[in-house]
Design an enzyme around this catalytic site. Structure first.
Site, short mmCIF file in Angstrom:
data_model
loop_
_atom_site.label_atom_id
_atom_site.label_comp_id
_atom_site.label_asym_id
_atom_site.label_seq_id
_atom_site.Cartn_x
_atom_site.Cartn_y
_atom_site.Cartn_z
N LYS A 209 35.09 7.15 8.05
CA LYS A 209 35.49 7.17 9.47
C LYS A 209 34.25 6.99 10.34
CE LYS A 209 35.51 12.20 9.46
NZ LYS A 209 35.84 13.31 10.32
N ARG B 63 42.16 23.72 12.99
CA ARG B 63 42.01 22.46 13.70
C ARG B 63 43.32 21.69 13.52
NH1 ARG B 63 36.77 18.69 12.35
NH2 ARG B 63 38.09 18.23 10.56
N TYR C 243 8.90 10.69 32.38
CA TYR C 243 9.67 11.29 33.47
C TYR C 243 9.54 12.81 33.44
CZ TYR C 243 12.11 6.83 34.11
OH TYR C 243 12.42 5.51 34.35
N MET D 179 15.43 5.88 28.32
CA MET D 179 16.54 5.04 27.87
C MET D 179 16.15 4.09 26.74
SD MET D 179 18.95 2.55 30.15
CE MET D 179 19.69 3.82 31.12
C1 LIG Z 1 39.58 15.95 6.59
C2 LIG Z 1 38.17 15.61 6.27
N1 LIG Z 1 37.81 15.48 4.98
C3 LIG Z 1 36.54 15.18 4.63
C4 LIG Z 1 35.56 15.01 5.58
C5 LIG Z 1 34.15 14.71 5.15
O1 LIG Z 1 33.30 15.79 5.49
P1 LIG Z 1 31.75 15.76 5.16
O2 LIG Z 1 31.17 14.62 5.90
O3 LIG Z 1 31.25 17.06 5.67
O4 LIG Z 1 31.63 15.61 3.68
C6 LIG Z 1 35.89 15.15 6.92
C7 LIG Z 1 34.86 15.00 7.94
O5 LIG Z 1 34.82 15.62 8.96
C8 LIG Z 1 37.23 15.45 7.28
O6 LIG Z 1 37.61 15.60 8.56
#
Ligand SMILES: Cc1ncc(COP(=O)(O)O)c(C=O)c1O
Length: 381
Positions: A35, A130, A256, A304
Site C-alpha cells: 500500500k 481501528r 531561515y 523547501m
Molecule cells: C492490516 C495491515 N496488515 C499489515 C500491515 C503491515 O504492517 P507493517 O508495515 O508494520 O509490517 C499493515 C500496515 O499498516 C496493515 O494495516
C-alpha cells in the site's frame, strides 16, 4: 541537468528481505504489503522485488489494477476492503480478495450481482480499535457472510497494535482465539513486528503473514533492534549532492530563522534536498547525513528545496568542501557507506514509514539492482 536528488530503489534488497520473512515464517504464505505506492518505493519496483511473494496486499483499487496490469495473476488483497458498493464490481472483474470489517460491506456484498464468488478476509477488532468487528459480533458477521452465495471463502484476520513493543500480542491473540476458535477458515494476524518478534509463539504466523516495513529494510522495533539485528537490507537510498559550500565565521547564522549559530569558523554545505522532496523539517539541526560517506549533521532549518550540513567532520577526514560532493540522506551512497533510515527517522522524531512514504513525486525513483550498484543507475521508469 536535473537536480541531483534521487531515490534509489534496491530490488535485490527487497528480494533478500522477503526471504528473511519466509525463513522466519516458513509455514505461512506471505502477503507483500505494497500500500501507499509500496511504502513510497513505487509499485513497479516492489513488484519486481517481491515477485516471490504469495500475494500482494494493497489499499485501493488503483493499486490492485496496477498490479494486475503488471501481469500479477496471483492473490491481491484490499486491506480495507470496499469503500463503495461499486468497488465490488472491480473485485469480481479482477479477482480481488477483500477485507470485510463492518456491516455495510456485508450489505453491499449481499446486493452484489456476480458470477464469481469472492474470497473475503473477515477482520476482528481484537484490541487495536481501528477496524474490525467487535469480538462478540465476529461470529454473527461470519455467519452472515457464510450464508451469502457471493462469498466462497472466509479467512479470519486481525491486526496487532503492539507487536513492536512491550505490551506485545498475547492479549490480542487470546481475544482472537476465544472468539474464533471453532470457526473454519484460514487465519492471518502478523505484521512485520509480529513475524520478527513473535514467530515462535504457537500459531501466531498462521496461514498468512502480512509484512510491510520489514520488506523495505526498516526495523519495526527500532531502536530496540536495528535493521542489521534482523538481517534486513535498505531498499531505498535518498541521495543527492552539495550544490554550494559556505565558509562561516564564528557568530554567523544559517538559514531561515537563524536557528544555527556557528560557534567557530567552519564550512557548511548546501545540499539539494528539502521538505518539498520529503525531508522532514523536524530534522532541522538534528538529522544525520552522509557527505562523501562521512557522517555529518544538518544545521539550520530544512527549507523547501535545500538544507545545510555542518562539514566539520569532512575537514577532519581531510576532504576539501566543494559543490558536487555526494550526499546520502538515508540508505547507501556510491561510497557504500550506510545511513540507516531508522536513525534518520528517530532524529526527526518520526518513523521510517513516514520518511519512505513522504518522498515526493518530484524526486526521480531509480530502480537499482545489485549489478547496477558499481555502475550507473538504470533509467527511471
Ligand atoms: C492490516 C495491515 N496488515 C499489515 C500491515 C503491515 O504492517 P507493517 O508495515 O508494520 O509490517 C499493515 C500496515 O499498516 C496493515 O494495516
Amino acid at each position: 541537468m536535473p537536480r541531483p536528488i534521487q531515490a534509489r530503489i534496491h530490488t535485490d534488497a527487497m528480494r533478500h528481505n522477503l526471504q528473511c520473512i519466509k525463513t522466519r515464517a516458513p509455514d505461512s504464505r506471505v502477503w507483500a504489503v505494497v500500500k501507499a505506492n509500496a511504502y513510497g518505493h513505487g509499485l513497479d519496483a516492489a513488484f519486481e522485488g517481491f515477485r516471490a511473494a504469495d500475494g500482494f496486499a494493497c489499499l485501493n483499487l488503483e493499486e490492485a489494477q496496477t498490479l494486475r496490469g503488471l501481469g500479477w495473476r496471483g492473490p491481491v488483497l484490499l486491506l480495507e476492503g470496499s469503500f463503495d458498493p461499486r468497488d465490488l464490481e472491480v473485485c469480481s472483474r479482477l479477482g480481488l480478495w477483500h477485507v470485510v470489517h463492518h456491516d455495510a460491506q456485508i450489505d453491499a456484498l449481499s446486493a452484489h450481482k456476480t458470477q464469481v464468488p469472492h474470497h473475503v478476509f473477515l477482520k476482528m477488532n481484537s484490541g487495536m480499535n481501528r477496524l474490525g468487528f467487535a469480538p462478540e459480533r465476529f461470529r454473527a458477521a461470519w455467519s452472515r457472510l457464510n450464508a451469502l452465495p457471493q462469498v466462497d471463502e472466509i479467512t479470519l484476520m486481525s491486526h496487532f497494535s503492539d507487536a513492536d513493543g512491550p505490551r506485545g500480542i498475547v492479549h490480542q491473540v487470546e481475544t482472537f482465539a476465544r472468539h474464533s476458535a471453532d470457526l473454519p477458515g484460514e487465519r492471518s494476524l502478523c505484521n512485520s513486528a509480529g513475524v520478527l518478534r513473535h514467530a515462535s509463539a504457537a500459531g501466531v504466523c498462521a496461514d498468512w503473514v502480512r509484512p510491510g516495513i520489514a520488506l523495505y529494510g526498516s526495523s519495526p522495533d527500532h531502536p530496540e533492534h536495528g535493521s542489521k539485528d534482523w538481517d534486513l537490507q535498505a531498499t531505498m537510498s535518498l541521495v543527492s549532492e552539495l550544490i554550494a559550500v559556505q565558509q562561516l565565521q564564528a557568530g554567523d547564522t544559517v538559514g531561515y530563522g537563524s536557528s544555527f549559530t556557528a560557534s567557530e569558523n567552519l564550512w557548511i554545505g548546501i545540499a539539494a534536498g528539502g521538505y518539498a522532496d520529503g525531508l522532514m523539517r523536524s530534522g532541522s539541526n538534528q538529522a544525520p547525513v552522509l557527505v562523501c560517506g562521512v557522517r555529518c549533521q544538518l544545521v539550520g532549518r530544512v527549507s523547501m528545496d535545500m538544507c545545510a550540513v555542518d562539514l566539520r567532520p569532512l575537514i577532519h577526514a581531510s576532504i576539501t568542501p566543494r559543490a558536487g560532493l555526494p550526499v546520502t540522506f538515508w540508505g547507501q551512497g556510491d561510497d557504500g557507506v550506510m545511513l540507516p533510515i531508522d536513525e534518520v527517522a528517530q532524529a526527526c522524531g518520526t518513523i521510517a514509514y513516514e520518511l519512505m512514504c513522504g518522498v515526493t513525486a518530484r524526486v526521480p525513483k531509480i530502480i537499482f539492482s545489485c549489478a547496477d550498484q558499481s555502475t550507473s543507475p538504470t533509467p527511471p521508469r
